[in-house]
Design an enzyme around this catalytic site. Sequence first.
Site, short mmCIF file in Angstrom:
data_model
loop_
_atom_site.label_atom_id
_atom_site.label_comp_id
_atom_site.label_asym_id
_atom_site.label_seq_id
_atom_site.Cartn_x
_atom_site.Cartn_y
_atom_site.Cartn_z
N LYS A 195 0.85 -1.17 -0.06
CA LYS A 195 -0.12 0.12 0.06
C LYS A 195 0.96 1.20 -0.13
O LYS A 195 1.74 1.40 0.81
CB LYS A 195 -0.62 -0.05 1.25
CG LYS A 195 -1.84 1.37 1.46
CD LYS A 195 -2.79 1.21 2.32
CE LYS A 195 -3.42 2.38 2.73
NZ LYS A 195 -4.70 2.18 3.60
N LYS A 248 -2.28 -1.65 -3.96
CA LYS A 248 -3.14 -0.21 -3.67
C LYS A 248 -2.51 1.17 -3.77
O LYS A 248 -1.32 1.05 -3.21
CB LYS A 248 -3.83 -0.30 -2.48
CG LYS A 248 -4.75 0.83 -2.13
CD LYS A 248 -5.37 0.82 -0.72
CE LYS A 248 -6.02 1.79 -0.49
NZ LYS A 248 -6.26 2.37 1.04
C1 PBG Z 1 -7.34 3.30 5.87
C2 PBG Z 1 -7.86 3.20 4.14
C3 PBG Z 1 -7.59 4.27 3.27
C4 PBG Z 1 -8.11 3.82 2.03
C5 PBG Z 1 -8.55 2.43 2.42
N1 PBG Z 1 -8.29 2.03 3.72
C6 PBG Z 1 -7.28 5.69 3.44
C7 PBG Z 1 -5.73 5.83 3.86
O1 PBG Z 1 -4.88 4.92 3.80
O2 PBG Z 1 -5.39 7.12 3.85
C8 PBG Z 1 -8.25 4.38 0.70
C9 PBG Z 1 -9.31 3.98 -0.23
C10 PBG Z 1 -9.45 4.79 -1.54
O3 PBG Z 1 -9.10 5.88 -1.68
O4 PBG Z 1 -10.62 4.53 -2.13
N2 PBG Z 1 -6.16 3.25 6.10
#
Ligand code: PBG
Length: 325
Positions: A195, A248
């Site tokens: 991520k 992601k």
């Molecule tokens: C929580 C989380 C996030 C997303 C999914 N889980 C936000 C982040 O890490 O700031 C992002 C999902 C999206 O942008 O569609 N940690």
Amino acid sequence: MIFPDYRPRRLRQNELFRSLVRETRLSASQFIYPLFVQAGKGIRDEISSMPGVYRQSVDQLAKEAKDCLAAGVKKVLLFGLPASKDAMGSGAHIKDGIVQQAIKELKNKAPELMIVTDVCLCEYTDHGHCGVIINNEVDNDSTLELLSKTALSHAQAGADMVAPSDMMDGRVAEIRATLDENNFSNIPIMSYAVKYASSFYGPFREAADGAPQFGDRRGYQMDPANSREAFREASLDVEEGADILMVKPAVAYLDIISKLRDEYDHPIAAYHVSGEYAMIKAAAANGWVDGDKVMMETLLSIHRAGADIIITYGAKEAARMLKNM
Ligand code: PBG
């Protein structure tokens, strides 16, 4: 064999040929649709930067589930927006927390739906970070227990799979151990293994009210410049017991999806994130692109790159389009 003996256009001359030799196909069974569940009653508010996506209260979920199932989408990913937040994000793991309530409602009203839960603290902490703050830093090790408690509370409420998105080191092992100790050895972990600290999460943070109140997430999420590091992150999660590896965002990281697909035999998921969805919707609203076609081409490219599973806000519309193809 080269031209004029070989003519690639022979197999493109009509849809019968094209469909015969098509290498990649999308199916609604690959999709997971994110749902934002908000504390309160009678709430169904559209997220301004994400047309067609709503923050909704638990009482609206039965209707939403029906809509998903009618479209052919049978898997959802839950995010919670609690009534109140605190420094430790305790709303994430309380028994009657917002996600725990949502799971019970959905299991009750739509048992055919698979429920995946996002395991993180950022929607529940008043500072908006994904873990506990000690000396102005997100403290890794003291966050692990809270994350595993959260995952366990989701499993106890009836979740089918948990998806940790916090990016703390060691959280998959901690969650696996806690689930196993409590007789949930059958609950898989879909790890947000790779991520990135991405600006494509902007609309999500508006939707989930989870923007950090100071600093940013670069101290725990990955540097977008790094590709080899993706293997280290994925390997750790595999060793710790992850069942599915997620990358992601998706579109800006197709190279990473493709490399992980080649390297691992685990199922690979990709999260087509909020900013990636919002850009398609914004361009389509301006009449600059054909939104439906760009959506399908985007999801196809994520699958072609190697993702078996696609988490997307476009799941319902894409599933409906697939039915009519
Ligand atoms: C929580 C989380 C996030 C997303 C999914 N889980 C936000 C982040 O890490 O700031 C992002 C999902 C999206 O942008 O569609 N940690």
